[in-house]
Design an enzyme around this catalytic site. Sequence first.
Site, PDB file in Angstrom:
ATOM      1  CE  LYS A  40     -39.117 101.959 -10.565  1.00 62.66           C
ATOM      2  NZ  LYS A  40     -40.226 102.806 -11.014  1.00 62.66           N
ATOM      3  CE1 TYR A 261     -32.842  83.216 -38.569  1.00 61.45           C
ATOM      4  CE2 TYR A 261     -32.029  84.329 -36.597  1.00 61.45           C
ATOM      5  CZ  TYR A 261     -32.432  83.175 -37.241  1.00 61.45           C
ATOM      6  OH  TYR A 261     -32.444  81.977 -36.580  1.00 61.45           O
TER       7      TYR A 261
END
Length: 378
Positions: A40, A261
Amino acid sequence: MQYVAGRAGAILRIDLQAVRDNYRLLSKMLGTAKCGAAVKADAYGLGVVEISRVLFEEGCRHFFVAHLEEAIVLRPHLSLDAAIYVMHGSPVGYEAEFLEHRCIPVLNSAQQISAWRELAASRQQQLPAIVQLDTGMSRMGLSTQEVNDWVANPELSSGIDIQFLMSHLSCAEDQSHPMNRSQLHTFQALRSRLPTCGASFANSSGIFLGTDFHFDLARPGAALYGVAPVAGQPNPLKAVAHLQGRIIQTRDIPADTGVGYGLTWRSQKPSRIATVAVGYADGWMRSLSNRGVAEIAGKTVPMVGNVSMDTITLDVSQIDAAHLQPGALVDLISATNTVDQVAAKANTIGYEILTSLGLRYQREYSDSSTTISHQTNA
């Protein structure tokens, strides 16, 4: 959009031989029980077509995905003697598509069983399925009351060829957790009241709990891809993923200079900073800000400043400039900085690191140390 050699900001190398070796190890541990594979989420982010192909070559014939759409994508790449099971069962109203695409639902509720039974009646044929039982995880599967109703009304599964009864372990990575034995006893008790068929119980970590948990079919996922199956113990599995990012530029900064940042890191002395073309848009989690590490020329360097969308910054003050040229590669996931170690620094698990890997990498697959393909996910 194509990400090709030399132009991509990073390279994700996937070792298919390691996948083969991991599958062989798990199969040997299982003895007479079959070893399936959870593929999956694009085989945990590593490429479902490539991974499934080598698993099929190793003898795997039971493949597990989460969604019907994943099964539809995979089906053309596997011969029809390979079963593809959809663990979420059918989306409401889409049961007939399972027949069209030759895949098999895991039935998780009385409603899903009813819809599958009605389709079987309308087609006048027995339709294969797995039925999941909830043994204590409280997530998916028939509740004890739904099992009681089934026992009282055996016709509820009329027309359904139940290949396996399955359940899912909630705490298997902790071998001493009492929930493991509790779930095992519950599973055994529920099975004893239901139609005789195969049983599937063990996930990756469950295989390492011993033969009592193996039953007829195991469903390893993360272990196939090199994630450690048992907390606090050495990992017997081979690393599959190797991630390298490219240096965009380096710069020298004076002491007391902020980086990134928010300027969450400031240099305590003159430093050299390398900017690397991997960020949270590529699955390099923001929680690694000021915590993660990379490797350059065999040396560990710290990640400094916040992870940006497209870049990270490293303090490379101790690295020779010859290794810091634009385009040079730095190791982010490697045999010595494993996916589990990266996950620990990000305060998560290896599963999330792998499945978060982004779409902008140049993907390179190798088998038996020979590069066999380059894939772009776009």
